[in-house]
Design an enzyme around this catalytic site. Structure first.
Site, mmCIF file in Angstrom:
data_model
loop_
_atom_site.group_PDB
_atom_site.id
_atom_site.type_symbol
_atom_site.label_atom_id
_atom_site.label_comp_id
_atom_site.label_asym_id
_atom_site.label_seq_id
_atom_site.Cartn_x
_atom_site.Cartn_y
_atom_site.Cartn_z
ATOM 1 N N LYS A 125 1.871 4.670 -1.049
ATOM 2 C CA LYS A 125 1.224 5.854 -1.634
ATOM 3 C C LYS A 125 1.598 7.048 -0.751
ATOM 4 O O LYS A 125 2.001 6.852 0.407
ATOM 5 C CB LYS A 125 -0.298 5.663 -1.700
ATOM 6 C CG LYS A 125 -0.923 5.363 -0.363
ATOM 7 C CD LYS A 125 -2.403 5.156 -0.457
ATOM 8 C CE LYS A 125 -2.953 4.723 0.887
ATOM 9 N NZ LYS A 125 -4.371 4.542 0.941
ATOM 10 N N THR B 281 -4.670 1.447 -2.728
ATOM 11 C CA THR B 281 -5.482 2.464 -3.366
ATOM 12 C C THR B 281 -5.497 2.203 -4.873
ATOM 13 O O THR B 281 -4.495 1.803 -5.434
ATOM 14 C CB THR B 281 -4.820 3.839 -3.128
ATOM 15 O OG1 THR B 281 -4.516 3.916 -1.753
ATOM 16 C CG2 THR B 281 -5.722 4.974 -3.518
ATOM 17 N N ASP C 96 2.872 3.070 7.405
ATOM 18 C CA ASP C 96 1.645 2.316 7.648
ATOM 19 C C ASP C 96 1.798 0.899 7.107
ATOM 20 O O ASP C 96 1.962 0.719 5.906
ATOM 21 C CB ASP C 96 0.493 3.040 6.925
ATOM 22 C CG ASP C 96 -0.848 2.541 7.398
ATOM 23 O OD1 ASP C 96 -0.960 1.350 7.706
ATOM 24 O OD2 ASP C 96 -1.788 3.360 7.446
ATOM 25 N N ASP D 114 0.835 -1.203 0.000
ATOM 26 C CA ASP D 114 0.000 0.000 0.000
ATOM 27 C C ASP D 114 0.871 1.254 0.000
ATOM 28 O O ASP D 114 0.617 2.202 0.740
ATOM 29 C CB ASP D 114 -0.946 -0.029 1.200
ATOM 30 C CG ASP D 114 -2.132 0.910 1.022
ATOM 31 O OD1 ASP D 114 -2.410 1.329 -0.119
ATOM 32 O OD2 ASP D 114 -2.776 1.238 2.039
ATOM 33 N N ASN E 58 0.771 7.296 2.987
ATOM 34 C CA ASN E 58 1.401 6.391 3.953
ATOM 35 C C ASN E 58 2.879 6.669 4.157
ATOM 36 O O ASN E 58 3.588 5.872 4.755
ATOM 37 C CB ASN E 58 1.228 4.932 3.489
ATOM 38 C CG ASN E 58 -0.199 4.455 3.680
ATOM 39 O OD1 ASN E 58 -0.938 5.022 4.469
ATOM 40 N ND2 ASN E 58 -0.576 3.419 2.954
#
Ligand code: AMP
Length: 282
Positions: free
Chosen positions: A156, A190, A172, A154, A159
């Site tokens: 992005k 996402t 994260d 994840d 994070n």
């Protein structure tokens, strides 16, 4: 959940306990609480200072009731397990955690400049020097994660946090179970950052993070992610076709053709734009 002390909060900055990881149970009474740093889905994050050591941290407060209602206790447990065992200059440290009747407290490294996402919104886009630094540091952190069999899944700007001196920190790990490669096929990331193999529901491994690194590099330079459209279905279509005119060794449909973190860190564009503090050793 049993209280557990993962690492002493003041292990870094007192000569008194240097080298002797003295484990002590923390409570909220150990901290002076400062300004709120931000609001998350399950609670808030505050600036805090451990009273004895004066060590500055970010204290993340999560409400047990909210975690239970959303059925994410198991996920949090895994996130704590993973993040507290990762020690790398570009990964946000989780020093400890403790709890009371209603809340869980995570004692985190403080990243003074906050979310990369907000900085990007403010600045619109970054120059090549800044982008090369972030891409290098993220590649370095991913190399470390992958060596520990942790896939982030994840990556992005939301994070990624930035420290006072401008270093990138992955923050994260809510989507990254430490599993055997390829075991999980659920969608976690996402949309804009999802690789074709996850959209197509096929086998995926650590190379998903390299795709996301490619998307991030593009977004930092250009100001918006490469496959962004008005509708989800159109974005899906553009990702699976790798519908982009931009030279990239990371945005390759075949995960095996994406270059490795090492190759990112020694890529001529990175080398021309960023001089790391500790250059990679070969
Ligand atoms: P989160 O619940 O992790 O989404 O955090 C909510 C917000 O708090 C983030 O968007 C950041 O702006 C801020 N924040 C979280 N952790 C930290 C940290 N370690 N240092 C500084 N700010 C943080």
């Amino acid at each position: 959940m049993e209280p557990r002390v993962l690492q002493p909060v003041n292990d870094q900055n007192t000569s008194e306990n240097a080298g002797t990881p003295k484990k002590k149970e923390l409570t909220l009474a150990n901290f002076d609480i400062g300004k709120p740093l931000g609001k998350g889905k399950f609670g808030n994050v505050y600036l805090a200072r451990e009273k004895t050591s004066k060590f500055i941290v970010a204290l993340k407060v999560l409400f047990k009731s909210q975690l239970q209602n959303s059925g994410v206790e198991h996920q949090l447990r895994r996130e704590i397990e993973i993040q507290s065992h990762l020690q790398h200059e570009n990964i946000l440290r989780m020093y400890q955690w403790f709890h009371d009747k209603k809340r869980i407290f995570l004692v985190l490294e403080f990243a003074a400049k906050g979310e990369l996402y907000k900085i990007l919104q403010r600045e619109k886009r970054f120059d090549e020097k800044t982008t090369a630094k972030y891409v290098y540091q993220l590649a370095n952190a991913l190399k470390y994660c992958h060596s520990k069999k942790v896939i982030h899944r994840d990556i992005k700007p939301e994070n990624l946090l930035i420290s006072l001196i401008g270093d990138l920190k992955i923050a994260d790990f809510g989507c990254s179970p430490a599993v055997q490669w390829g075991q999980r096929t659920t969608l976690c990331g996402t949309l804009d950052y999802l690789p074709p193999e996850m959209i197509e529901g096929s086998f995926h491994d650590e190379n998903v993070d390299l795709w996301s690194l490619g998307v991030l590099c593009y977004e930092l330079l250009v100001g918006n992610p490469p496959f962004e459209t008005e509708s989800n279905s159109e974005t899906y279509r553009r990702i699976t076709r790798v519908d982009i005119r931009y030279p990239s060794y990371l945005l390759r449909h075949d995960p095996r053709k994406r270059i490795s973190p090492d190759a990112v860190m020694t890529h001529h564009w990175i080398v021309a734009n960023h001089t790391p503090k500790d250059p990679p050793r070969h």
